[in-house]
Design a protein around this motif. Sequence first.
Motif, PDB file in Angstrom:
ATOM      1  N   LYS A   3       0.665  -1.418  -0.033  1.00  0.00           N
ATOM      2  CA  LYS A   3       0.089  -0.029  -0.110  1.00  0.00           C
ATOM      3  C   LYS A   3       0.880   1.301  -0.208  1.00  0.00           C
ATOM      4  CE  LYS A   3      -3.988  -1.862   2.184  1.00  0.00           C
ATOM      5  NZ  LYS A   3      -4.988  -1.846   3.462  1.00  0.00           N
ATOM      6  N   SER A   6       1.883   1.915  -3.617  1.00  0.00           N
ATOM      7  CA  SER A   6       0.730   2.440  -4.222  1.00  0.00           C
ATOM      8  C   SER A   6       0.499   4.108  -4.010  1.00  0.00           C
ATOM      9  CB  SER A   6      -0.561   1.807  -3.920  1.00  0.00           C
ATOM     10  OG  SER A   6      -0.288   0.256  -4.114  1.00  0.00           O
ATOM     11  N   GLU A  60      -9.458   0.961 -12.638  1.00  0.00           N
ATOM     12  CA  GLU A  60      -8.441   1.516 -11.737  1.00  0.00           C
ATOM     13  C   GLU A  60      -7.747   0.454 -10.759  1.00  0.00           C
ATOM     14  OE1 GLU A  60      -8.711   4.133  -7.732  1.00  0.00           O
ATOM     15  OE2 GLU A  60      -9.398   5.301  -9.398  1.00  0.00           O
ATOM     16  N   ASP A  61      -8.220  -0.735 -10.647  1.00  0.00           N
ATOM     17  CA  ASP A  61      -7.612  -1.628  -9.869  1.00  0.00           C
ATOM     18  C   ASP A  61      -7.382  -2.959 -10.966  1.00  0.00           C
ATOM     19  OD1 ASP A  61      -9.969  -2.548 -10.944  1.00  0.00           O
ATOM     20  OD2 ASP A  61     -10.801  -3.574  -9.092  1.00  0.00           O
ATOM     21  N   ASP A  65      -0.828  -0.802  -8.540  1.00  0.00           N
ATOM     22  CA  ASP A  65      -0.734   0.567  -8.236  1.00  0.00           C
ATOM     23  C   ASP A  65      -1.880   1.280  -7.976  1.00  0.00           C
ATOM     24  OD1 ASP A  65       2.295   1.209  -8.021  1.00  0.00           O
ATOM     25  OD2 ASP A  65       2.515   0.585  -9.889  1.00  0.00           O
ATOM     26  N   ARG A  66      -3.026   0.709  -8.603  1.00  0.00           N
ATOM     27  CA  ARG A  66      -4.370   1.570  -8.358  1.00  0.00           C
ATOM     28  C   ARG A  66      -4.240   3.000  -9.030  1.00  0.00           C
ATOM     29  NH1 ARG A  66      -8.075  -1.213  -5.962  1.00  0.00           N
ATOM     30  NH2 ARG A  66      -9.533   0.481  -5.654  1.00  0.00           N
TER      31      ARG A  66
END
Length: 649
Positions: A3, A6, A60-61, A65-66
């Motif tokens: 996270k 990201s 986006e997912d 990295d989203r």
Amino acid sequence: MSKASSKAAAAALAAGGKTGVRIVVAGDRGTGKSSLIITAAVDNFPGTCPPVLPPTRLAEDFYPDRVPVTIIDTSSKLEDTGKVAEELKRADAVVLTYACDRPETLDRLSTFWLPKLRQLEVKVPVIVVGCKLDLRDENQQVSLEQVMSPIMQQFREIETCIECSSFKRIQIPEVFYYAQKAVLHPTAPLFDQESQTLKPRCVRALKRIFILCDHDRDGALSDAELNDFQVKCFNAPLQPSEIVGVKRVVEEKLPGVNERGLTLTGFLFLHALFIEKGRLETTWTVLRKFGYNNDIRLDDELIPSFKRAPDESVELSSEPLDFLRGIYELFDGDYDNNLRPAELDDIFSTAPDSPWDEPPYKDAAERTSLGGLSVNAFLSEWALMTLLHPSRAVEYLIYIGYLGDPSTAVRVTRKRRLDRKKQQSERNVFQCFVFGPKKAGKTSLLNSFIGRPCPDGHASTTEEKFAANVVELPGGTKKTLVLREIPEDEVKGLLSSKESLASCDIAVFVYDSSDESSWKRVTELLLDVAGHGEDTGYEVPSLIIAAKDDLSSFPTAIQETTRVTQDLGIEAPIPISSRMGDTNNVFRRIVNAAEHPHLSIPETEAGKSRKQYHRLVNRSLMFVSVGAAVAIVGLAAYRVYAARKSSSS
């Protein structure tokens, strides 16, 4: 991907003013551009494709990295060349396609497409993609590395090469993953592919990070410090076994671990290893956590900007000055008040570069006989940088370890107009503009100020030069004086701006005392500058310097200089001889005049007339005001008298 990585990637995009990654796909007709995009988006090979797809946005997912990815298809028609060029210029990354079953389309990459990107000045990562892998002739199997190595040597902008098949859905998501990754975690700023080493700016940033994490300053990261580093960057602690494993990896390759922990050498090796293994996001996460942008400089939002009026100045406050004195003592290893070039480089080894290697800072301070800087010269360079570029000065303070509040690292001085009213300046740094005709001795004045020998012959100055040094006044007070040489040809351009004299604390006008034409020209310059100051309200104290006093004066020198200085209401010229080393305390006199900004201000005839006119107007207004006041008082007295008379009746 963690996270933390990201978030760091998203933050890096946001810092660049972007909300997603824009990937443009280009290549020859029939190389599989549209099929590649559709298959990536819907995970299915299309039966037929339109000539050009509309912009395609991946979910986006779609990648860890989203970060949103938008893919732009391009036309292969000749008439659409201009439109394709515009799309390429807007790209964050470019995917260039060739068909694995058509070798001529691969040749076209190096003969047309890659040169075209350079011609358009498209400076973004390039991913080369061989499409239609399923159609390649089995008898012509050649390794991708063998095919692409010569092209990648010629075109360093190529980040990655990959082959795929839309029909068989082989390595399709990887194409745009590599493209997105090249934008979020670019290789070029970090790693030199040719030498297989970290780039100097990356090494400097990682060294600064290492020092910041080495809390006990023992030159190594202990297990506890390594763990703190891991938690700060990745929001997860390291297990003891993991720390042992990290150290073992380093020890197997080089002596990067000692009894105190992981050394800087080991720390740098680990990051080089991450990059070699394609884990660029690890190093980028670390850099971004410590405030670095894609240029490996501190992000703009970490560097304060300082608003000020045109006639306000900027100086370092006491805390960073004390810090810089401490830094000087720390790096001046033999305590000889001579910071050698290597020692200065060491101070800036945690900055992206040495800020004083280029003008206006290069050669702007006095050098010792060994080519080093005294503490006064060191602080003078900082004073100059703060005066000219305060945000840059604070940025470099942070690079070399200043941990104080950046917003209070400098102070904005009082306005010079207010100084004039108070009849005293509280500034510690004064900027002096040096005017004069060619061959008058301006550069020699600057050279003598910083102890530089006068060169033989004359070379006209075509650009501004600076010289900064500490001037010690009677009583032991120290002020920093910055001399700024204004080439004669630049004066007209300088005075075209209303606020050009606002930053000038004092002006000196240098002429060759042996040359009457030099005197006449300096008089013209003085009148031009004084008149500009009167017109704009930025009058400056002024001194005249009679240079080359070792030569005979022109015949009417005494009469002419006396007449002009008396007419203007300023001091007689100060004679100096830079060649003979006789400066006649001129630099103290310059500082003394700057400290008293209400004195030594030349008055032109136009200025005197304007002042006389304002006096007459003010006097007239005063008479009108007094007359009105008398009338009002008389009227009031009459009313009182009338009231009393009425009451007595």
